[in-house]
Design an enzyme around this catalytic site. Structure first.
Site, short mmCIF file in Angstrom:
data_model
loop_
_atom_site.label_atom_id
_atom_site.label_comp_id
_atom_site.label_asym_id
_atom_site.label_seq_id
_atom_site.Cartn_x
_atom_site.Cartn_y
_atom_site.Cartn_z
N SER A 20 0.82 -1.22 0.00
CA SER A 20 0.00 0.00 0.00
C SER A 20 0.85 1.26 0.00
O SER A 20 0.33 2.37 -0.03
CB SER A 20 -0.96 0.00 1.20
OG SER A 20 -0.24 -0.18 2.40
N THR B 254 -40.72 24.85 -10.34
CA THR B 254 -40.92 23.48 -9.88
C THR B 254 -41.09 22.66 -11.15
O THR B 254 -41.59 23.19 -12.15
CB THR B 254 -42.19 23.32 -8.99
OG1 THR B 254 -43.33 23.68 -9.76
CG2 THR B 254 -42.13 24.19 -7.74
N HIS B 255 -40.66 21.44 -11.13
CA HIS B 255 -40.69 20.58 -12.34
C HIS B 255 -40.00 21.26 -13.52
O HIS B 255 -40.34 21.00 -14.67
CB HIS B 255 -42.13 20.24 -12.74
CG HIS B 255 -42.96 19.71 -11.61
ND1 HIS B 255 -43.06 18.38 -11.32
CD2 HIS B 255 -43.71 20.37 -10.68
CE1 HIS B 255 -43.86 18.23 -10.26
NE2 HIS B 255 -44.26 19.42 -9.85
N SER C 247 -14.30 25.96 -27.24
CA SER C 247 -14.36 24.76 -28.07
C SER C 247 -13.28 24.86 -29.12
O SER C 247 -13.00 25.96 -29.62
CB SER C 247 -15.73 24.65 -28.72
OG SER C 247 -15.63 23.88 -29.91
N LYS D 225 -18.28 29.21 -28.53
CA LYS D 225 -18.64 28.51 -27.30
C LYS D 225 -17.89 29.00 -26.06
O LYS D 225 -16.71 29.31 -26.12
CB LYS D 225 -18.37 27.00 -27.46
CG LYS D 225 -19.23 26.34 -28.51
CD LYS D 225 -20.66 26.14 -28.06
CE LYS D 225 -20.77 25.05 -27.07
NZ LYS D 225 -21.05 23.74 -27.48
N GLU E 126 -19.84 21.33 -14.99
CA GLU E 126 -20.07 19.97 -15.50
C GLU E 126 -19.20 18.96 -14.75
O GLU E 126 -19.62 17.83 -14.48
CB GLU E 126 -19.79 19.91 -17.00
CG GLU E 126 -20.86 20.64 -17.79
CD GLU E 126 -20.49 20.87 -19.25
OE1 GLU E 126 -21.32 21.45 -19.96
OE2 GLU E 126 -19.38 20.49 -19.68
N TYR F 60 -9.39 -7.27 11.94
CA TYR F 60 -8.68 -6.81 10.75
C TYR F 60 -8.65 -7.86 9.66
O TYR F 60 -8.35 -9.03 9.90
CB TYR F 60 -7.24 -6.39 11.10
CG TYR F 60 -6.54 -5.81 9.90
CD1 TYR F 60 -6.68 -4.47 9.57
CD2 TYR F 60 -5.78 -6.63 9.05
CE1 TYR F 60 -6.08 -3.94 8.43
CE2 TYR F 60 -5.17 -6.11 7.92
CZ TYR F 60 -5.33 -4.76 7.62
OH TYR F 60 -4.75 -4.25 6.49
N GLN G 61 -7.60 -2.45 3.84
CA GLN G 61 -6.63 -1.59 3.18
C GLN G 61 -7.30 -0.81 2.04
O GLN G 61 -6.81 0.24 1.62
CB GLN G 61 -5.47 -2.44 2.65
CG GLN G 61 -4.37 -1.65 1.98
CD GLN G 61 -3.11 -2.49 1.81
OE1 GLN G 61 -2.37 -2.72 2.73
NE2 GLN G 61 -2.89 -2.98 0.59
N1 ARG Z 1 -1.09 -1.51 4.90
C1 ARG Z 1 -2.02 -2.08 5.82
C2 ARG Z 1 -3.37 -1.38 5.71
O1 ARG Z 1 -3.38 -0.34 5.17
C3 ARG Z 1 -1.50 -1.95 7.22
C4 ARG Z 1 -2.05 -2.95 8.18
C5 ARG Z 1 -1.46 -4.27 7.92
N2 ARG Z 1 -1.85 -5.23 8.87
C6 ARG Z 1 -1.77 -6.55 8.64
N3 ARG Z 1 -2.17 -7.34 9.55
N4 ARG Z 1 -1.31 -7.00 7.51
O2 ARG Z 1 -4.39 -1.86 6.13
#
Ligand code: ARG
Length: 462
Positions: free
Chosen positions: A28, A160-161, A282, A288, A295, A322, A327
């Protein structure tokens, strides 16, 4: 890449290094490195808590704290060198700390886990990101209010509408969005509850085995309290969902404002002129001036709603505590913050520089929009509203059929519909008279709008 530098923190029980494809999927670091400051902040707090609990010595804690300061300096100077084994920001910081202060760095992770660490870091990160966004949303609300102050008497059709309904003032239209945005800002700033409670001490899932006084630790990081259940603490993502949903609702409001303003600034309506700096041309049609900012506000709403529903879907059905699925909280969260941080300044600029064309707005009014006032006139003569509605409708029909506006329709035509009509009916067939009557708290009357502005200003000063 040396064998060692690509070793992960958890390599202890592994015979082989991780497969390249696993690393690409699992790492990550590419997106969580932006949390370096928060990771270091929470590590400093943890090192000090370990020392207070006599798990490490004060000298060891001091070494860690000053080493962490050096690491932070490297990030800030953009001289931090990532190594091949850096899986995420937490491992990168710890690896570098070890290089700087040696084996003592290995004591920093005592009694903690990346699970409570990442949960802490992300809360710290979002807390300050949300503060910055809140102030931008408030600036946009203020820009709308400033525009409104100049158009308390400017008439326009209210719809409205998407069909012309009754006359309103431009200020009243603008302020409707000020209200929505101030509510959004309050929702985003909301940092009670889950966001502002500390997960530290939950460790991997069951809680830290060391005598750490978690409340004091939480206070050093400015948290309002400690998450009371370690299983919950490492996996509770309510703060992410709450932010994403506040952001999605904000985007819905911005998108609706964008849609109104795209219409009102179109050549067909011509109510609003957008400043050149906030429109695009444009490449083929020289005439334009396109409302791209608006948008994109409308268009990016889909993406932000997608982040909310996507992440809720990630959470649904996750088993306790966890799981690596969690992640997946970061990219949607970061993208939501980044999207708003890019969008809001452009919208603020657009609102600050847009101008109104009161003549065109007035010209877009037509007297059939006073039909309710005509019905109300008959109510004043004792006719029940359900009846007066039908009588006013007949007057409108006669006006449309004859091509004569209501205010020019001869009194005989009105008498043919009801003898309750008198010469004084013509005084109600006036746009200003119409808005002036709508002076209850939420109404479009200039006096009510002035009171609304005073109220909003005191709310914004708080
Ligand atoms: N990079 C991980 C996350 O963002 C950190 C936690 C990792 N924990 C684990 N038990 N592998 O969630």
């Amino acid at each position: 890449m040396s064998e060692n530098s690509s070793r992960t923190l958890w390599a202890g029980r592994y015979e082989h290094g991780a497969a390249e494809s696993l690393r690409k999927l699992n790492d990550s670091l590419p997106f969580d490195k932006r949390m370096y400051a928060e990771d270091i902040e929470s590590s400093v707090a943890w090192a000090q808590a370990l020392a207070r609990a006599k798990v490490i010595t004060d000298a060891e804690s001091d070494q860690m704290v000053s080493g962490l300061a050096t690491v932070k300096g490297e990030f800030e100077a953009e001289t931090f060198d990532y190594a091949a084994g850096d899986e995420d920001i937490h491992t990168a910081v710890e690896r570098r700390l070890t290089e700087l202060i040696g084996a003592v760095a290995g004591k920093l992770h005592t009694g903690r886990s990346r699970n409570d660490q990442v949960a802490t870091d992300l809360r710290l990160w979002l807390r300050s990101a949300a503060r910055a966004l809140t102030s931008e949303v408030e600036q946009l609300a203020a820009a709308l209010l400033a525009q409104a102050e100049g158009h308390i008497e400017t008439l326009m059709p209210g719809y409205t509408h998407l069909r012309a309904a009754q006359p309103i003032t431009a200020a009243h239209w603008l302020l409707s969005y000020t209200h929505m945005l101030l509510d959004d800002a309050a929702r985003i700033a909301h940092n009670e509850g889950n966001l502002n409670r500390s997960p530290l001490g939950a460790a991997a899932l069951a809680g830290t085995a060391y005598p750490i006084y978690l409340e004091a630790l939480a206070a050093t990081l400015d948290f309002g309290g400690v998450l009371q259940n370690s299983l919950d603490a490492v996996s509770n993502q309510d703060f992410v969902v709450e932010f994403l949903s506040a952001a999605a609702l904000l985007m819905v409001h911005l998108s609706r404002f964008a849609e109104d303003t795209i219409l009102y600034s179109s050549p067909q309506f011509g109510f609003i002129d957008l400043d050149e700096r906030y429109t695009t041309g444009s490449s083929i049609m020289p005439q334009k001036q396109n409302p791209d900012v608006l948008e994109l506000a409308r268009g990016k709403t889909g993406r932000i709603i997608g982040h909310l529903t996507g992440f809720l879907t990630t959470l649904k059905g996750l088993p306790s505590t966890y799981n690596k699925d969690l992640q997946e909280n970061k990219e949607p969260l970061f993208d939501t913050v980044d999207t708003l941080a890019t969008l809001l300044p452009a919208l603020i600029g657009l609102v600050e520089t847009m101008t109104f064309n009161p003549e065109k707005m007035l010209a877009a009014l037509d007297e059939t929009m006073l039909a309710t006032d005509l019905a109300d006139y008959l109510v004043g003569k004792g006719v029940p509203f359900r009846e007066s509605h039908g009588l006013a409708a007949r007057a409108v029909r006669r006006s449309i059929d004859s091509g004569i506006p209501l205010s020019k329709l001869p009194i005989d035509d009105y008498h043919a519909i009801s003898d309750k009509f008198g010469d004084d009916l013509y005084t109600v067939l006036d746009y200003r008279a119409s808005i002036a009557k709508r002076k209850a708290t939420s109404g479009t009357a200039p006096d009510a709008v002035r009171a609304q502005i005073r109220h909003l200003k005191s709310q914004m000063d708080r």
